[in-house]
Design an enzyme around this catalytic site. Structure first.
Site, short mmCIF file in Angstrom:
data_model
loop_
_atom_site.label_atom_id
_atom_site.label_comp_id
_atom_site.label_asym_id
_atom_site.label_seq_id
_atom_site.Cartn_x
_atom_site.Cartn_y
_atom_site.Cartn_z
N LYS A 1 0.86 -1.18 0.00
CA LYS A 1 0.00 0.00 0.00
C LYS A 1 0.89 1.23 0.00
O LYS A 1 1.78 1.34 0.84
CB LYS A 1 -0.89 -0.01 1.25
N LYS B 1 -6.62 8.20 -0.31
CA LYS B 1 -7.76 8.69 0.51
C LYS B 1 -8.60 9.67 -0.30
O LYS B 1 -8.86 10.80 0.11
CB LYS B 1 -7.26 9.27 1.83
O1 3DU Z 1 0.86 2.96 11.58
P1 3DU Z 1 1.63 2.32 10.46
O2 3DU Z 1 3.02 2.87 10.30
O3 3DU Z 1 1.59 0.81 10.54
O4 3DU Z 1 0.90 2.74 9.08
C1 3DU Z 1 -0.47 2.59 8.88
C2 3DU Z 1 -0.82 2.94 7.45
O5 3DU Z 1 -2.21 2.82 7.25
C3 3DU Z 1 -0.48 4.36 7.02
O6 3DU Z 1 -0.13 4.32 5.65
C4 3DU Z 1 -1.77 5.14 7.21
O7 3DU Z 1 -1.87 6.21 6.29
C5 3DU Z 1 -2.80 4.08 6.88
N1 3DU Z 1 -4.07 4.23 7.58
C6 3DU Z 1 -4.16 4.26 8.92
O8 3DU Z 1 -3.14 4.17 9.61
C7 3DU Z 1 -5.41 4.39 9.55
C8 3DU Z 1 -6.52 4.46 8.84
O9 3DU Z 1 -7.69 4.53 9.45
C9 3DU Z 1 -6.41 4.41 7.48
C10 3DU Z 1 -5.18 4.28 6.87
#
Ligand code: 3DU
Length: 213
Positions: A34, A62
């Site tokens: 993603k 988004k």
């Molecule tokens: O917290 P992490 O580093 O594991 O990243 C989470 C990813 O998922 C990040 O790309 C963010 O933009 C996306 N995301 C959310 O974290 C929460 C949501 O509700 C939707 C997308």
């Protein structure tokens, strides 16, 4: 997207070379990549095509505009090799439907967001957005691993549509809890690409998502 590891890599790094390094290290343990604005702005939209040669790419832009603009954005992402896109549902069913049409159904719609602020505005309308996702013909929804009970509730609304779930690791959610609550895939970013050994971190998280540890 093959449902083998039940994990999607959130590749929010801001350099082309680092992105390629992380993908090479963890590709055996993720089912899709993603990408979001940080990498698209840093490396250019060609990164969509480059990564699509390795794995399915989900463009997490988004998207949340009027139907015509949504359509134009989705067409560009798909033309460059995206397998799916992520859009917001709050812009309304016509806006979601424009994404669905332009991607031939390959859309995940954000419902309740995983961060604390997600409770302010997205949580109260998440069930309605899930209904919109279903009636617009989306492929699935994005639901929070930080609140697994919400994954279970949203699952009741969408039936067999897919759930992809961010919030594991850096945001405090657990892979096994999200999968047990009904997520098809977890989405993990920092807990993998900021780890000392990203390959090992991905291997362990995928094993947990597959319910092997
Ligand atoms: O917290 P992490 O580093 O594991 O990243 C989470 C990813 O998922 C990040 O790309 C963010 O933009 C996306 N995301 C959310 O974290 C929460 C949501 O509700 C939707 C997308």
């Amino acid at each position: 997207m093959q449902k083998k590891n039940r994990m999607i890599l959130a590749l929010d790094v801001t350099s082309h070379d680092e992105a390629i390094r992380v993908v090479a290290a963890v590709k055996d343990y993720v089912d899709a990549i993603k990408i979001n604005w940080p990498l698209i702005l840093a490396a250019g939209p060609e990164i969509i095509t480059e990564l699509s040669r390795v794995k399915d790419v989900i463009c997490d832009m988004k998207i949340s505009d009027i139907p015509n603009t949504n359509r134009l954005i989705v067409e560009q992402a798909m033309k460059r090799g995206a397998s799916a896109v992520i859009c917001h549902g709050f812009a309304g069913e016509d806006s979601v439907r424009a994404c669905v049409d332009a991607s031939k159904g390959q859309v995940f719609v954000l419902t309740e967001m995983s961060h604390p602020g997600g409770k302010q505005f997205t949580a109260p309308v998440a069930d309605k957005i899930a209904v919109i996702a279903r009636s617009a013909g989306a492929r699935g929804i994005v639901a929070p691993a930080t609140r697994p009970e919400r994954i279970a509730e949203l699952r009741k609304i969408i039936g067999s549509m897919e759930i992809i779930s961010p919030g594991v690791g850096a945001q405090g959610g657990k892979a096994s809890d999200a999968i047990r609550a009904g997520a098809d895939y977890i989405i993990v970013g920092r807990a993998i690409y900021e780890a000392q050994d990203p390959r090992d971190a991905a291997k362990k998280l995928a094993a947990e998502a597959r319910n092997e540890i």
